[in-house]
Write an enzyme that holds these catalytic residues in place. Structure first.
Site, short mmCIF file in Angstrom:
data_model
loop_
_atom_site.label_atom_id
_atom_site.label_comp_id
_atom_site.label_asym_id
_atom_site.label_seq_id
_atom_site.Cartn_x
_atom_site.Cartn_y
_atom_site.Cartn_z
N LYS A 214 0.93 -1.17 0.05
CA LYS A 214 0.05 0.04 -0.03
C LYS A 214 0.68 1.30 0.05
O LYS A 214 0.81 2.19 -0.78
CB LYS A 214 -0.96 0.18 1.09
CG LYS A 214 -1.93 1.13 1.30
CD LYS A 214 -2.73 1.12 2.41
CE LYS A 214 -3.48 2.28 2.78
NZ LYS A 214 -4.51 2.38 3.75
N GLU B 234 10.43 -4.72 4.44
CA GLU B 234 10.61 -6.20 3.95
C GLU B 234 10.39 -6.33 2.54
O GLU B 234 10.88 -7.04 1.95
CB GLU B 234 9.75 -6.93 4.81
CG GLU B 234 9.92 -7.15 6.35
CD GLU B 234 9.02 -6.08 7.15
OE1 GLU B 234 8.92 -4.81 6.70
OE2 GLU B 234 8.92 -6.24 8.26
N GLY C 70 -4.83 -1.49 5.03
CA GLY C 70 -4.00 -2.99 4.37
C GLY C 70 -4.98 -4.27 4.62
O GLY C 70 -4.88 -5.06 3.89
N ARG C 71 -5.36 -4.38 6.02
CA ARG C 71 -5.92 -5.69 6.46
C ARG C 71 -7.15 -5.87 5.77
O ARG C 71 -7.88 -6.64 5.90
CB ARG C 71 -5.84 -5.94 7.85
CG ARG C 71 -6.59 -4.71 8.54
CD ARG C 71 -6.09 -4.70 10.00
NE ARG C 71 -6.46 -3.74 10.89
CZ ARG C 71 -5.70 -2.22 10.93
NH1 ARG C 71 -4.65 -2.25 10.25
NH2 ARG C 71 -6.28 -1.66 11.86
N GLU D 148 -4.85 -6.43 14.99
CA GLU D 148 -4.25 -4.96 14.18
C GLU D 148 -5.46 -4.05 14.43
O GLU D 148 -5.08 -2.73 14.59
CB GLU D 148 -3.60 -5.25 12.85
CG GLU D 148 -2.65 -4.07 12.49
CD GLU D 148 -2.01 -4.10 11.41
OE1 GLU D 148 -0.74 -4.61 11.42
OE2 GLU D 148 -2.57 -4.21 10.32
N HIS E 275 -5.27 -32.80 18.52
CA HIS E 275 -4.02 -33.71 18.80
C HIS E 275 -2.96 -32.74 19.30
O HIS E 275 -1.80 -33.40 19.23
CB HIS E 275 -3.71 -34.66 17.65
CG HIS E 275 -4.91 -35.36 17.22
ND1 HIS E 275 -5.15 -36.59 17.88
CD2 HIS E 275 -5.93 -35.25 16.39
CE1 HIS E 275 -6.26 -37.19 17.42
NE2 HIS E 275 -6.54 -36.40 16.55
N LYS F 295 9.31 -0.83 14.14
CA LYS F 295 10.00 -0.29 12.98
C LYS F 295 11.14 0.63 13.08
O LYS F 295 12.28 0.70 12.49
CB LYS F 295 8.86 0.34 11.70
CG LYS F 295 7.94 -0.78 11.29
CD LYS F 295 7.01 -0.30 10.18
CE LYS F 295 5.72 -0.97 10.05
NZ LYS F 295 4.53 -0.37 9.07
O1 F6P Z 1 0.98 -2.56 2.17
P1 F6P Z 1 2.19 -1.84 2.71
O2 F6P Z 1 2.30 -0.68 3.13
O3 F6P Z 1 3.57 -2.69 2.73
O4 F6P Z 1 1.93 -2.49 4.60
C1 F6P Z 1 1.93 -3.93 4.92
C2 F6P Z 1 1.31 -4.19 6.00
O5 F6P Z 1 2.24 -3.25 7.25
C3 F6P Z 1 1.55 -2.75 8.13
O6 F6P Z 1 1.56 -1.30 8.17
C4 F6P Z 1 1.99 -3.18 9.50
O7 F6P Z 1 3.33 -2.62 9.80
C5 F6P Z 1 0.12 -3.53 8.00
O8 F6P Z 1 -0.78 -2.54 8.35
C6 F6P Z 1 -0.01 -3.39 6.57
O9 F6P Z 1 -1.02 -4.45 6.20
#
Ligand code: F6P
Length: 546
Positions: free
Chosen positions: A204, A210, A264-265, A350, A381, A510
């Site tokens: 987003k 990452e 995002g979620r 979240e 189990h 972060k």
């Molecule tokens: O889509 P992006 O901006 O890479 O964010 C990834 C995820 O990181 C977050 O901001 C949390 O660190 C989430 O809310 C989001 O879904």
């Protein structure tokens, strides 16, 4: 806090004080209609909450609480595009992404639907091209593998849905890379051929460390075999930050946008769902959206007493706040929903893992529970021992399909169903000491052995569970199920009085990671960090130096 709300909450707490622990066996024995009275249906979807520790009075008081919390007005405000995400001053309109059978949806006075439809059509065309081979790699070969690089909401929804709908998967193979751990991308790329691999960079913000790190590694991997000029043919992107995507060097014709009013979620319905569409095709993706839209319409229009998300949220609130149960277990008796617990963890935790109310004051009740789970029967189990006999009560939410996809394996499915029903029954009924003793007697145990062993075989019972039943896990049913849980989270947030749509709690870690990177790399001194961090850095360095 609002007095009407406080009064309604106090009434619920008083009711709990008088009725706890509710004897569920007795409740079922005395009321043959308990299932009918405490279950709801929407087409082939059933929500059974008869095994939650509620009676008519509980539900009545919960509905009063919802009224005091202004739940219906809040819901209408969300659908109307009001800026209910107050800390980011944004509307929350992921529902617009699936409002395809309706008319206009407004954000700040503008109808968003033309843009929503345009992006969906662009996704259709791209997904079709990839699936047919018309869109191909730099050397002309069709894509056999698609790697989605994203994390959190830019990963979990597509991963979960792709897995859930594998019987409908007829496009290229899908892979998901999320973790910055190099193991994730290395393991994924080993065995793939750059010539036939397409990457979708999903973020987003297009700043997530990452995702950007993995995206650069992927670019190098393609360039190493095919040359830098070939990379353009092997990358697409999904983002709200089109300027940042351009800086990264992805061809604008392969960039699919969405908007800041999609959290995002809550984004799998947007272009973030592109990998799903490539895997399943546009028609099944639209069926997924249609299922979610059906749940939206139900949530918007059904009276709260018959409203599945409202009741799911109210019962969730009852368990979390009034009964003080700290967690909820998500147990799909549906192997293909194996990533649903992880997906719901982000959605719920979240959103509702917050400590201040909308006005910034500290919350006065617990907020979101710990959400976790695994598919049944595997969980039986592993951790069901604790669910049945542990000292904490953890409400369980079962998911179950009446029909499996494997026509030739009906016996498997019957066993699966029997196990799911058995677990819900066992949690509710338990087994008394007298029953345990009688069972041992039947088995021929001597009396002193019975006295010694029987207490270990007692189940207290009265452990609540909910069951969500659907006919079959198809795209429509899945869309409806996900939207049910999205709205449930919304309902609970409204009762907690918090903003479910920001996530400031992820920021501090972060920021510290950014500060610590040069320390880990040996470019900055660890001495001014706390002693634990400094000590660990020293040990890591020593281990690396051998
Ligand atoms: O889509 P992006 O901006 O890479 O964010 C990834 C995820 O990181 C977050 O901001 C949390 O660190 C989430 O809310 C989001 O879904």
């Amino acid at each position: 806090m609002d007095t009407a709300f406080e009064t309604a909450l106090a009434a619920l707490q008083e009711h709990r004080g008088k009725t706890a622990p509710m004897d569920m066996r007795a409740a079922f024995d005395s009321d043959p209609n308990r299932f009918a009275r405490f279950s709801l249906a929407l087409d082939d979807l059933t929500l059974d909450y008869s095994r939650a520790a509620v009676d008519d009075e509980t539900v009545g008081l919960l509905l009063k609480l919802a009224e005091a919390a202004g739940l219906e007005q809040a819901r209408d405000d969300m659908f109307a595009g009001k800026h209910i995400n107050i800390t980011e001053d944004r509307a929350v309109l992921h529902t617009a992404l699936r409002a395809l059978s309706g008319g206009a949806v407004y954000n700040d006075g503008d109808d968003v639907m033309p843009d929503v439809r345009a992006v969906l059509e662009a996704m259709d065309a791209f997904a079709d091209g990839v699936r047919s081979g018309a869109i191909h790699g730099a050397t002309g070969k069709a894509f056999t593998d698609v790697v989605n690089i994203g994390i959190g909401g830019s990963d979990l929804g597509p991963v979960m849905v792709t897995r859930a709908l594998s019987p409908y998967h007829d496009g290229p193979r899908l892979h998901y890379v999320s973790n910055v751990d190099g193991a994730h991308i290395a393991d994924t790329l080993s065995g793939l051929d750059p010539e036939t691999t397409l990457f979708i960079i999903a973020s987003k913000t297009f700043t997530t460390i990452e995702t950007m790190t993995n995206a650069r590694t992927a670019q190098k991997w393609v360039a190493a075999k095919l040359g830098q000029s070939a990379t353009g043919d092997h990358f697409a992107a999904v983002s709200t930050a089109l300027d940042k995507v351009a800086e990264f060097g992805i061809d604008p014709a392969r960039v699919f946008g969405f908007w800041d009013w999609v959290g995002g979620r809550y984004s799998l319905w947007s272009a973030i769902g592109l990998p799903i569409m490539i895997a399943l095709g546009a028609d099944d993706f639209r069926r997924l959206l249609a299922g979610a839209e059906a749940m939206d319409q139900h949530f918007k229009s059904a009276p709260l007493r018959e409203n599945l998300p409202a009741i799911l949220g109210l019962v969730g609130y009852w368990h979390r706040v009034v009964c003080d149960y700290p967690a909820r277990a998500i147990i799909p008796y549906d192997q293909r929903l194996e990533r649903l617990p992880a997906y719901l963890q982000q959605l719920d935790m979240e959103s509702n893992g917050k400590g201040v109310r909308l006005d910034g004051s500290p919350v006065i009740t617990p907020t979101g529970p710990l959400v976790w789970g695994e598919p049944g029967t595997n969980g039986q189990h592993a951790f069901f021992q604790l669910l049945h006999q542990g000292t904490d009560i953890i409400p369980v939410e079962f998911m179950l399909a009446a029909e499996g996809h494997e026509a030739g394996l009906q016996h498997h499915h019957d066993l699966l169903v029997a196990n799911c029903l058995a677990q819900a029954e066992a949690l509710m009924k338990g087994r008394t000491l007298a029953e345990a003793e009688a069972q041992l007697l039947d088995k021929g145990f001597p009396e002193d052995e019975i006295r010694r062993i029987a207490p270990h075989r007692v189940f207290t019972g009265n452990r609540p569970s909910l069951t969500v039943l659907y006919r079959k896990l198809d795209p429509y049913a899945l869309g409806r199920l996900i939207a049910l849980y999205e709205h449930r989270v919304f309902v609970e947030a409204q009762l907690f009085g918090i903003n479910a749509f920001d996530q400031w709690g992820v920021e501090l870690g972060k920021e510290l990671a950014t500060e610590l990177l040069p320390v880990v790399e040996g470019k900055a001194d660890a001495a001014d960090r706390d002693a634990a961090t400094a000590g660990m850095v020293k040990r890591i360095t020593a281990l690396r130096e051998g």
